[in-house]
Design a protein around this motif. Structure first.
Motif, PDB file in Angstrom:
ATOM      1  N   ASN A   6      -3.085   2.400  -5.022  1.00 20.06           N
ATOM      2  CA  ASN A   6      -2.583   0.877  -4.827  1.00 20.06           C
ATOM      3  C   ASN A   6      -1.922   0.181  -3.637  1.00 20.06           C
ATOM      4  O   ASN A   6      -1.020   0.935  -3.163  1.00 20.06           O
ATOM      5  N   ASP A  30      -0.491  -3.094  -1.209  1.00 21.08           N
ATOM      6  CA  ASP A  30       0.064  -4.199  -1.314  1.00 21.08           C
ATOM      7  C   ASP A  30       0.427  -4.834   0.092  1.00 21.08           C
ATOM      8  O   ASP A  30       1.074  -4.137   0.849  1.00 21.08           O
ATOM      9  N   THR A  88      -2.718  -7.718  -3.467  1.00 19.23           N
ATOM     10  CA  THR A  88      -2.517  -6.664  -4.007  1.00 19.23           C
ATOM     11  C   THR A  88      -3.780  -6.005  -4.549  1.00 19.23           C
ATOM     12  O   THR A  88      -4.503  -6.713  -5.310  1.00 19.23           O
TER      13      THR A  88
END
Length: 268
Positions: free
Chosen positions: A53, A55, A113
């Motif tokens: 993930n 960001d 994101t």
């Protein structure tokens, strides 16, 4: 001893100055929170099908983020990365050294994101994902530094993913084969035919079935032509003489027949 008014004023002034300096420091340090981060819960070395993930925080108050280019660490090939989730309309595209995720610019002041899935993480303690962050006005933030810069600045450090030790029995998987264009094998060519230097053309040369004449017909015609030529070459002057003699004999026979007929008629 009572404190004079002037002392109180100076004390209050110093406190105000300290407070102002602190506030200014906080304001100037605000961009330090802007950066790109990568995270994966429980990520281990040699783990397979791991979701990462990302960001990416914005640093612009005038433009929106439109593209992120990531340089993969050693041990992860671009073909081993697939797209997970991200802003509406954004897509992943592999590059020679990593991948890009891009699409319509997000709203000004909004972070990006997104997630990707890695086929297998390499056997390492940490992974660095250098990132170039592009805005729709052409600005580029370069998150490529390996350590925070000194001198009080916030720096542009690259996102780093810390890995746990590989699970017992974990082994590297075979690398993903890269796509390569396929081509059909060349067809074998027939060996060239050669003719003797002293070969002579025949009557059948150049004759095909589409002409309506076969090779045997051509050969027969050639033989017939040769025979006729031989007969013409063997003829002699005796032929016209024989014809004249035959005509004379016929004429004599006719005269004799006429004479005998008249004689019989007179006798009667």
């Amino acid at each position: 001893m009572p404190v004079s008014t002037s002392v109180r004023v100076r004390t209050i002034g110093r406190c105000a100055a300290v407070a102002a300096a602190t506030a200014a420091t906080l304001l100037l340090a605000t961009p330090a929170s802007a950066h790109v981060e990568v995270a994966s819960e429980g990520a281990r070395a040699l783990a397979e099908n791991v979701t990462l993930n990302f960001d990416a925080a914005t640093e612009s108050d005038a433009a929106g983020i439109t593209r992120l280019e990531v340089f993969l660490p050693k041990g992860i090939a671009p073909a081993d990365v697939t797209y997970g989730k991200g802003p509406a309309g954004w897509k992943l595209a592999p590059t020679d050294k990593g991948f890009t995720v891009s699409g319509p610019p997000v709203a000004v002041g909004k972070d990006v994101t997104y997630s990707v899935v890695v086929r297998q993480l390499p056997d390492a303690k940490s992974l660095v994902f250098k990132t170039l962050q592009t805005y729709d006005d052409g600005r580029v933030d370069r998150w490529i530094e390996l350590e925070e810069s000194s001198g009080g600045g916030h720096g542009h450090s690259a996102p780093v993913l810390e890995l746990q030790e590989a699970a017992p029995g974990a082994e590297p998987v075979a690398p993903t084969p890269s796509a390569s264009p396929t081509s059909a094998p060349p067809s074998p060519s027939a060996p060239p035919t050669t003719e003797p230097a002293d070969a002579k053309p025949t009557a059948s040369d150049g004759v095909t079935a589409s002409d309506g004449v076969t090779a045997s017909d051509a050969a027969a015609a050639e033989d017939e032509a040769k025979a006729s030529a031989a007969e013409d070459d063997g003829s002699s002057p005796a032929l016209p003489i024989g014809i004249a003699v035959a005509v004379a004999v016929l004429a004599l026979a006719g005269g004799l027949w006429w004479f005998l007929k008249r004689r019989r008629s007179g006798t009667a």
